[in-house]
Design a protein around this motif. Structure first.
Motif, mmCIF file in Angstrom:
data_model
loop_
_atom_site.group_PDB
_atom_site.id
_atom_site.type_symbol
_atom_site.label_atom_id
_atom_site.label_comp_id
_atom_site.label_asym_id
_atom_site.label_seq_id
_atom_site.Cartn_x
_atom_site.Cartn_y
_atom_site.Cartn_z
ATOM 1 N N VAL A 111 0.815 -1.220 0.000
ATOM 2 C CA VAL A 111 0.000 0.000 0.000
ATOM 3 C C VAL A 111 0.848 1.269 0.000
ATOM 4 C CG1 VAL A 111 -1.888 1.241 1.135
ATOM 5 C CG2 VAL A 111 -1.820 -1.252 1.253
ATOM 6 N N ASP A 112 1.910 1.315 0.741
ATOM 7 C CA ASP A 112 2.716 2.534 0.862
ATOM 8 C C ASP A 112 3.254 2.922 -0.525
ATOM 9 O OD1 ASP A 112 4.633 4.480 1.369
ATOM 10 O OD2 ASP A 112 5.124 3.648 3.328
ATOM 11 N N ALA A 113 2.733 4.039 -1.041
ATOM 12 C CA ALA A 113 3.036 4.439 -2.429
ATOM 13 C C ALA A 113 4.519 4.740 -2.638
ATOM 14 C CB ALA A 113 2.198 5.661 -2.793
ATOM 15 N N ARG A 114 5.249 5.018 -1.569
ATOM 16 C CA ARG A 114 6.677 5.338 -1.724
ATOM 17 C C ARG A 114 7.481 4.115 -2.169
ATOM 18 N NH1 ARG A 114 7.905 7.398 4.157
ATOM 19 N NH2 ARG A 114 6.519 5.622 4.556
ATOM 20 N N TYR A 115 7.028 2.925 -1.783
ATOM 21 C CA TYR A 115 7.825 1.714 -2.044
ATOM 22 C C TYR A 115 7.193 0.777 -3.059
ATOM 23 C CZ TYR A 115 9.795 3.753 2.059
ATOM 24 O OH TYR A 115 10.334 4.668 2.924
ATOM 25 N N TRP A 116 5.920 1.012 -3.363
ATOM 26 C CA TRP A 116 5.202 0.101 -4.254
ATOM 27 C C TRP A 116 5.885 -0.064 -5.621
ATOM 28 C CZ3 TRP A 116 2.645 -3.910 -5.287
ATOM 29 C CH2 TRP A 116 1.914 -4.055 -6.464
ATOM 30 N N PRO A 117 6.355 1.044 -6.278
ATOM 31 C CA PRO A 117 6.951 0.841 -7.613
ATOM 32 C C PRO A 117 8.116 -0.149 -7.603
ATOM 33 C CG PRO A 117 6.525 3.162 -7.232
ATOM 34 C CD PRO A 117 6.261 2.461 -5.927
ATOM 35 N N GLN A 118 8.969 -0.089 -6.594
ATOM 36 C CA GLN A 118 10.121 -1.010 -6.602
ATOM 37 C C GLN A 118 9.692 -2.431 -6.228
ATOM 38 O OE1 GLN A 118 12.705 0.766 -3.665
ATOM 39 N NE2 GLN A 118 11.898 -0.554 -2.062
ATOM 40 N N ILE A 119 8.682 -2.564 -5.366
ATOM 41 C CA ILE A 119 8.166 -3.906 -5.034
ATOM 42 C C ILE A 119 7.548 -4.523 -6.288
ATOM 43 C CG2 ILE A 119 6.389 -5.139 -3.684
ATOM 44 C CD1 ILE A 119 8.589 -4.246 -1.877
ATOM 45 N N ARG A 120 6.757 -3.701 -6.979
ATOM 46 C CA ARG A 120 6.092 -4.180 -8.216
ATOM 47 C C ARG A 120 7.139 -4.659 -9.217
ATOM 48 N NH1 ARG A 120 3.153 0.577 -10.528
ATOM 49 N NH2 ARG A 120 5.277 1.067 -11.111
ATOM 50 N N GLU A 121 8.207 -3.881 -9.358
ATOM 51 C CA GLU A 121 9.261 -4.244 -10.313
ATOM 52 C C GLU A 121 9.959 -5.536 -9.873
ATOM 53 O OE1 GLU A 121 9.772 -3.159 -13.204
ATOM 54 O OE2 GLU A 121 11.586 -4.361 -13.536
ATOM 55 N N ALA A 122 10.265 -5.620 -8.556
ATOM 56 C CA ALA A 122 10.992 -6.804 -8.069
ATOM 57 C C ALA A 122 10.155 -8.078 -8.216
ATOM 58 C CB ALA A 122 11.381 -6.603 -6.600
#
Ligand SMILES: N[C@@H](CCC(=O)N[C@@H](CS)C(=O)NCC(=O)O)C(=O)O
Length: 232
Positions: A111-122
């Motif tokens: 949920v935390d938008a600050r970290y979601w892009p890198q989680i999504r990529e990983a």
């Protein structure tokens, strides 16, 4: 042979799921032979969650139930020497990790938008198009719904990390300067504690945790000790 169904390793950890990492750690503590069956689809598991194991021609879900089954089958009990009070503390600590801190960690991932892009990529970056675009959104929406239903996501982000910081301070106090939670040798709770504390202290990607865990260096030292002992 035990077959361990769990997510693929990611984020620089043996597993980004605290429950998968807990069960794999316990199997290594027990020195039981097992084979990994990596999957990214928890729907294949009996309760739709990972980890689970296949053993004796049956599938067993849930890290705690898997450990209970194997404990009885192999007459292995790392808590045999604990007092009844220590066993109760171990049970309460497990609830803190698995039924409370888990949801704050889940929030930070999904949920935390600050970290979601890198989680999504990983997690999804290597999937073919269009699955790479659609699947992360579908799973993220499910996680958000789950966290709203459970209650965590109804709080502000600041409050969620404040709750987590209380849990982390508690873990640090309970560990103290001991190598493991109940002394010089690991007990069953250390499998679960490592599964969770590794997510806060050892992940390779950016996360909200470094400033929250920084005041408690014993937690990172603990995670490194467990990693060294069971995964190196
Ligand atoms: N109580 C279970 C919890 C397992 C669990 O929540 N697994 C998560 C990964 S950490 C999962 O598979 N989630 C998939 C989903 O909810 O769709 C255990 O101890 O194994």
């Amino acid at each position: 042979m035990i077959e361990l169904y769990q997510f693929h390793p990611s984020l620089g950890l043996p597993n980004m799921s605290p429950f998968c990492l807990k069960l794999e750690t316990w199997l290594r503590m027990a020195a039981l032979p097992y084979e990994n069956r990596y999957t990214n689809d928890p729907r294949e598991a009996p309760l739709g969650k990972l980890p689970s194991i296949r053993v004796d021609n049956r599938m067993i879900p849930d890290s705690t139930l898997c450990i209970d089954y194997l404990k009885h089958k192999h007459d292995l009990d790392f808590d045999r020497h604990l007092t009844p009070e220590q066993k109760a503390q171990s049970h309460a600590l497990k609830a803190l990790l698995e039924d409370r801190l888990y949801f704050f960690a889940l929030y930070s991932r999904w949920v935390d938008a600050r970290y979601w892009p890198q989680i999504r990529e990983a997690l999804f970056g290597k999937l073919p198009f269009p699955v790479r675009k659609v699947l992360p959104q579908v799973i993220q929406q499910k996680m958000k719904r789950d966290l709203l239903g459970q209650g965590t996501a109804k709080h502000s982000q600041e409050q969620i990390y404040a709750f987590a910081a209380q849990d982390i301070a508690t873990l640090s106090t309970l560990l103290g300067d001991k190598p493991y939670f109940f002394g010089d040798e690991p007990t069953e709770i250390d499998a679960s504690a490592f599964g969770f504390i590794a997510q806060l202290t050892l992940i390779s990607d950016n996360s909200p945790w470094p400033p929250i865990v920084a005041p408690y260096p014993n937690l990172r030292a603990y995670a490194e000790r467990m990693l060294q002992r069971y995964f190196r």
